[in-house]
Scaffold this motif. Sequence first.
Motif, short mmCIF file in Angstrom:
data_model
loop_
_atom_site.label_atom_id
_atom_site.label_comp_id
_atom_site.label_asym_id
_atom_site.label_seq_id
_atom_site.Cartn_x
_atom_site.Cartn_y
_atom_site.Cartn_z
N PHE A 243 0.83 -1.20 0.00
CA PHE A 243 0.00 0.00 0.00
C PHE A 243 0.87 1.26 0.00
CE2 PHE A 243 -2.85 3.10 2.16
CZ PHE A 243 -3.90 3.05 1.27
N MET A 244 1.92 1.24 0.81
CA MET A 244 2.81 2.39 0.88
C MET A 244 3.63 2.56 -0.40
SD MET A 244 2.56 4.22 3.60
CE MET A 244 4.14 5.03 3.80
N PHE A 245 4.01 1.44 -1.03
CA PHE A 245 4.76 1.52 -2.28
C PHE A 245 3.92 2.22 -3.36
CE2 PHE A 245 5.86 -0.21 -6.47
CZ PHE A 245 7.17 0.21 -6.55
N TYR A 246 2.65 1.88 -3.40
CA TYR A 246 1.76 2.55 -4.35
C TYR A 246 1.76 4.06 -4.11
CZ TYR A 246 -2.50 4.30 -6.49
OH TYR A 246 -3.40 5.05 -7.21
N GLY A 247 1.83 4.45 -2.84
CA GLY A 247 1.82 5.88 -2.51
C GLY A 247 3.03 6.63 -3.01
#
Length: 429
Positions: A243-247
């Motif tokens: 999820f954070m990588f997508y951010g």
Amino acid sequence: MDWIRKFSKFLMPIFILLVIAWVYCLYSGVQASEEAQKMAEEAQKAAAAGAAAAKAAGEAAGCNILLNNNLGLKGDLGRIIAQTPVCTPTCTEGCIDPNAPRGYLGIPGAPKPSPIGGLLWAIWVGWIFSTVGAFGGIMAGVGHITIFGLANYAKSFKKTNPALNKFLTDTIRVSNMFLVGLSALVSTVNYWRMKRIVWPLAIALAIGAVGGAFGIAELTAGKISLKSYIGYFGLAVFAVAGFMFYGTTERARAKRKAAREAAKRFEEAAKKGGEAEGVKVVSFGLTKCVFTFYGVEFKFNPLLAAFGGLVIATIAVFLGIGGGFLLVPFMTDIVKLPMFIVAGTSAFVVLIKMIMGIFTYMVLKGVQVWWPLIGTELVGIFIGSMVGPRTQKYIPDIWLKRLFVVLAIYVGLRYTSKGFLGKSIVPPY
């Protein structure tokens, strides 16, 4: 608030007090060990008198010969220890030799973590948590689980004494909470002085966190095996990494123009040596709060934030960590805030959760921690937490998130595979 500003002036005296407390913890730990040793001498003599018979019987009975003695250990730990098998030639794992040197929690033969190692690791834990607002509990967990060898020790009692396995698991969870709690306290004070805490959002999240922290600790204390704990620990971290990588992708960043603009203005001000503007609350209501950071306007729903705090606290306290790894993506990708105000806001919420979690586990459920180790680690936490907020402003916003993602992927892979597959697929194996 004036009282916060006044309190911040006493940080150095607090550090001195922590050093004194550390020395006291080490001293009291030695004294407690000596007292326990004296209390256990008679029991050990009795055990030694029957040792030959126990070992002879053990050759035929395996791990069926129990200590039937608390070895001078108090509370639930002493009661559980008494039901642990005695080590014999045919029972060498998941057992206790009453004549072995005492280690963690005063248990004979248990690992005895180095105070210096605990201090150095805690400095890292305090720095990473106060820098990104997360991963303090996870890094504390890595130290207690792997570096100090507590996980392997607890795992050895899975079949011979499941109650001890679960008790040791709970001590790891609470030990993590102590480290994260102090880091959160110091970080909260530091970020408040820098005007980088969104207090309405922090309070809304904390209100939800109180219920989640109390409820999950009450329901799961003494019921979670180490293997399950490690597996869930890694799975939660690994899921958030994605999820954070997508951010960090351009597509996601394009949707967060306000956060990017605020981060840019803050970075420019930091380079010039100025940080005066900070967070300013414009309006606050039950369903809508508006505030600015360096002239850029943000808004959020306090009711949604409270519900998010409830869910995050439930997961975090179950894992025995601060929950910053969930708070950070919630605030950066759902509320869409820049990282420079996320860390301080996260710290305040984590502090409330840790207070509730520690109280529930230790006061209501009788879980114990090993004070000589905790005392040393708290000194390291204080040092790292003082440094983090002062170095964070020199690290670009995007790199803070990338650091978060790299750590999350590694930790998630390691503990997910170890918990569910029985072996880590990344080093240390």
